[in-house]
Design a protein around this motif. Structure first.
Motif, PDB file in Angstrom:
ATOM      1  N   PHE A 187       0.823  -1.209   0.000  1.00  0.00           N
ATOM      2  CA  PHE A 187       0.000   0.000   0.000  1.00  0.00           C
ATOM      3  C   PHE A 187       0.859   1.262   0.000  1.00  0.00           C
ATOM      4  O   PHE A 187       0.367   2.356  -0.280  1.00  0.00           O
ATOM      5  N   GLY A 188       2.142   1.129   0.323  1.00  0.00           N
ATOM      6  CA  GLY A 188       3.054   2.256   0.232  1.00  0.00           C
ATOM      7  C   GLY A 188       2.853   3.325   1.279  1.00  0.00           C
ATOM      8  O   GLY A 188       3.334   4.437   1.123  1.00  0.00           O
ATOM      9  N   VAL A 189       2.160   3.010   2.345  1.00  0.00           N
ATOM     10  CA  VAL A 189       1.939   3.971   3.419  1.00  0.00           C
ATOM     11  C   VAL A 189       3.024   3.772   4.480  1.00  0.00           C
ATOM     12  O   VAL A 189       3.449   2.651   4.744  1.00  0.00           O
ATOM     13  N   THR A 190       3.478   4.861   5.055  1.00  0.00           N
ATOM     14  CA  THR A 190       4.455   4.772   6.138  1.00  0.00           C
ATOM     15  C   THR A 190       3.778   4.138   7.342  1.00  0.00           C
ATOM     16  O   THR A 190       2.667   4.520   7.711  1.00  0.00           O
ATOM     17  N   ALA A 191       4.445   3.158   7.938  1.00  0.00           N
ATOM     18  CA  ALA A 191       3.861   2.465   9.089  1.00  0.00           C
ATOM     19  C   ALA A 191       4.884   2.377  10.219  1.00  0.00           C
ATOM     20  O   ALA A 191       6.036   2.031   9.993  1.00  0.00           O
ATOM     21  N   LEU A 192       4.433   2.713  11.408  1.00  0.00           N
ATOM     22  CA  LEU A 192       5.217   2.511  12.620  1.00  0.00           C
ATOM     23  C   LEU A 192       4.719   1.201  13.207  1.00  0.00           C
ATOM     24  O   LEU A 192       3.551   1.087  13.571  1.00  0.00           O
ATOM     25  N   VAL A 193       5.605   0.202  13.258  1.00  0.00           N
ATOM     26  CA  VAL A 193       5.217  -1.128  13.710  1.00  0.00           C
ATOM     27  C   VAL A 193       5.951  -1.442  15.002  1.00  0.00           C
ATOM     28  O   VAL A 193       7.177  -1.461  15.053  1.00  0.00           O
ATOM     29  N   SER A 194       5.190  -1.678  16.048  1.00  0.00           N
ATOM     30  CA  SER A 194       5.740  -2.129  17.317  1.00  0.00           C
ATOM     31  C   SER A 194       5.622  -3.646  17.329  1.00  0.00           C
ATOM     32  O   SER A 194       4.532  -4.187  17.143  1.00  0.00           O
ATOM     33  N   SER A 195       6.752  -4.323  17.528  1.00  0.00           N
ATOM     34  CA  SER A 195       6.691  -5.775  17.476  1.00  0.00           C
ATOM     35  C   SER A 195       7.849  -6.408  18.222  1.00  0.00           C
ATOM     36  O   SER A 195       8.947  -5.865  18.273  1.00  0.00           O
ATOM     37  N   HIS A 196       7.584  -7.578  18.794  1.00  0.00           N
ATOM     38  CA  HIS A 196       8.625  -8.392  19.400  1.00  0.00           C
ATOM     39  C   HIS A 196       9.097  -9.467  18.427  1.00  0.00           C
ATOM     40  O   HIS A 196       9.985 -10.237  18.726  1.00  0.00           O
ATOM     41  N   ASN A 197       8.474  -9.530  17.263  1.00  0.00           N
ATOM     42  CA  ASN A 197       8.845 -10.504  16.242  1.00  0.00           C
ATOM     43  C   ASN A 197      10.013  -9.936  15.432  1.00  0.00           C
ATOM     44  O   ASN A 197       9.838  -9.391  14.347  1.00  0.00           O
ATOM     45  N   ILE A 198      11.205 -10.075  15.984  1.00  0.00           N
ATOM     46  CA  ILE A 198      12.395  -9.440  15.422  1.00  0.00           C
ATOM     47  C   ILE A 198      12.731  -9.983  14.033  1.00  0.00           C
ATOM     48  O   ILE A 198      13.129  -9.238  13.151  1.00  0.00           O
TER      49      ILE A 198
END
Length: 178
Positions: A59-70
């Motif tokens: 989708f080409g949108v900037t996303a801030l992703v919080s994740s523990h799945n390194i």
């Protein structure tokens, strides 16, 4: 379940992966400039998590992703914000972060032996720093010759290859050193 049958169902009765895709569709239909995704892959199998993040990227949108799945972050992210106990440890390009922590050359030494325990014991006895890897060990380039000599005593070296630490490896090293 085919997509035609899924279209007629309420989101609440879809699988976790399907529900995540519905939520993503709801978010991007409004053409946002930015998405904040808190643990978006929790509860998803690997295939569904990969599909979800592939769609976010598509989708080409900037996303801030919080994740523990390194592991999955390394594959899909291009920037990294590493926060530990409220302190910013690093913010910037993910590849540069990984390169920074791969300054030292590491080698993967793969070998055949029936005496793996003896090899590891001797490495420890000589104070040589190593990590166990499936079918081999990972060492700093500086001690490569010493390690090979020990392996030759008890087995046969099959291959030696360059080894790059992953984001996950670096993260765990940083946590252990604190």
């Amino acid at each position: 379940m085919d997509s035609a049958a899924s279209k007629k169902k309420l989101p609440e009765i879809l699988s976790g992966g399907q529900q995540q895709r519905v939520q993503l569709a709801r978010a991007v239909v409004h053409n946002p400039d930015f998405l904040i995704l808190d643990e978006p892959t929790v509860g998803l199998d690997v295939e569904s998590a990969e599909l979800f993040l592939t769609n976010v990227k598509k989708f080409g949108v900037t996303a801030l992703v919080s994740s523990h799945n390194i592991n999955i972050l390394e594959k899909y992210a291009n920037k990294l914000l590493f926060i530990d106990n409220g302190e910013i440890i690093y913010f910037g390009d993910l590849k540069k972060f990984i390169q920074k922590y791969n300054q030292q050359a590491y080698k993967g030494i793969y070998f055949k032996t029936d005496d793996r325990d003896k090899i590891e014991a001797e490495l420890k006895q000589q104070g040589l720093n190593f990590e166990v890897d499936e079918g081999g060990i990972i060492v700093n380039d500086a001690i490569l010759n010493s390690v090979i000599q020990i392996i030759i005593k008890y087995g046969k070296t099959e291959s030696i290859s360059d080894f790059q630490k992953s984001l996950r490896d670096i993260y765990y090293e940083m946590k252990v050193s604190q």
